[in-house]
Scaffold this active site. Structure first.
Site, short mmCIF file in Angstrom:
data_model
loop_
_atom_site.label_atom_id
_atom_site.label_comp_id
_atom_site.label_asym_id
_atom_site.label_seq_id
_atom_site.Cartn_x
_atom_site.Cartn_y
_atom_site.Cartn_z
CB CYS A 16 17.09 -24.01 2.75
SG CYS A 16 17.50 -22.53 3.90
CB CYS A 71 16.66 -19.92 2.61
SG CYS A 71 16.46 -20.32 4.35
#
Length: 363
Positions: free
Chosen positions: A197, A101
């Site tokens: 995330c 991410c």
């Protein structure tokens, strides 16, 4: 300030990114915020905190007197982060979506967007530091050893670091909260985000079942005794103790059972008793998908330190190249629960050199 910078802060609604914006504003920079929506909630019964987080981010921006915009990067997140997350679990490995991410969204999509909008730098609320030595940017551990997040940032290279700032990397967490409280920010006591995330906290097994059909199989001992049935190898990670469903089964030792390996070809989950069972420890591993902060690999062999999981203390090792296996890491001491799919990150003191993805392990 004689030369204020145009800086876009990734504002999540949390205290860390809020204080990041606060500090930069106090330093005289031209600060704006951007709230990223990276996940389209597909389950009406699951919690969705994005609206609350956005409201918190807007509240902070109003308090600081800065502009804040919102952008939806959900399509990029699904393609570059979530699909990999699912494919790795489907293959029986244990990925770390936070690292991908950061690489694909925060320091690529967000960074490129901010630069295209006229920003000179972006800033995030990561507990890490950047310095510039001998014409190279270096990624350093955050000063708060309990919060250091350099492990999740090892994929950042020279381009990303040259355009990034981590203002709270010099601070301890309690100081960050004190600064937020003193500035009258209402989120100064907001709980830190956890979970996947940008997806957040979920009941992990039902969530994964939405995307992968489970394949149950036997749970076996190292002596080939069947103890029960697992729900699917994707739900288990090496070293796991909880959630095995065999807690009432004991041999002479009476010690808890731990996952020690996965036989992917045969769909078998292997378990053994004891927190320090020998099968939980390995002294050597191979890694691929390497990223080096300097932009090029260091001279090998290299004696340094490494972490195979977040919050692990630095472990002494030697990194070398093998013609067949690629990058090899030989640890001075055997490591517990070396997990394929997870990251190994290399350090020399406070300097993060880079890292890669664990492929295999052995003694």
């Amino acid at each position: 300030m004689s030369n204020p910078l145009r800086i876009t802060v990734a504002m999540s609604g949390g205290v860390d990114s809020s204080v990041t914006a606060l500090l930069l504003k106090e330093q005289g920079h031209q600060v704006s915020g951007l709230f990223m929506k990276n996940w389209e909630n597909e389950d009406p019964d699951s919690p969705c905190t994005a609206e609350i987080d956005l409201a918190d981010a807007i509240g902070v921006a109003d308090k600081l007197g800065i502009n804040i915009d919102g952008e939806n990067f959900a399509a990029q997140y699904r393609e570059h982060v979530f699909e990999h997350f699912i494919s790795e679990h489907r293959a029986g490995r244990t990925p770390n979506p936070d690292i991908l991410c950061n690489k694909e969204i925060k320091f690529k999509v967000f960074l490129n967007h901010a630069l295209a909008q006229g920003a000179e730098k972006v800033a995030t609320g990561h507990y890490a530091r950047i310095d510039y030595v001998n014409n190279h940017y270096r990624l350093l551990k955050g000063l708060d050893g309990n919060k250091d997040q350099s492990y999740f940032l090892y994929t950042l290279g020279q381009h990303e670091l040259s355009h990034s700032l981590f203002p709270i990397g010099e601070l301890e967490k309690h100081v960050v909260r004190e600064l937020a409280a003193n500035a009258g920010l209402e989120n100064h006591n907001k709980k830190d985000s956890t979970g996947i995330c940008f997806i957040g906290e979920r009941d992990f097994r039902p969530f994964l079942k939405r995307y992968i059909s489970p394949q149950p199989g036997p749970i076996k001992t190292l002596e080939d005794e069947t103890l029960g049935e697992h729900e699917g190898l994707m739900f288990y990670t090496l070293g796991q103790r909880q959630g095995l469903g065999i807690g009432g089964i004991a041999e002479s030792s009476g010690e808890p059972w731990y996952v020690v390996d996965k036989e992917l070809d045969n769909n078998i989950l292997l378990v053994a008793q004891g927190h320090n069972h020998p099968r939980l420890f390995h002294q050597h591993l191979s890694a691929d998908t390497l990223d080096w902060v300097s932009g090029k690999p260091p001279s090998l062999p290299l004696n340094c330190y490494a972490k195979i999981r977040y919050r692990q203390s630095d472990q002494a090792c030697c990194v070398r190249q093998d013609d067949k296996l690629g990058l090899i890491v030989d640890f001075d001491e055997p490591q517990r629960s070396v997990t394929p799919g997870q990251a190994i990150v290399f350090y020399q003191g406070d300097v993060c050199l880079g890292g890669g993805t664990i492929v295999s392990k052995w003694n």
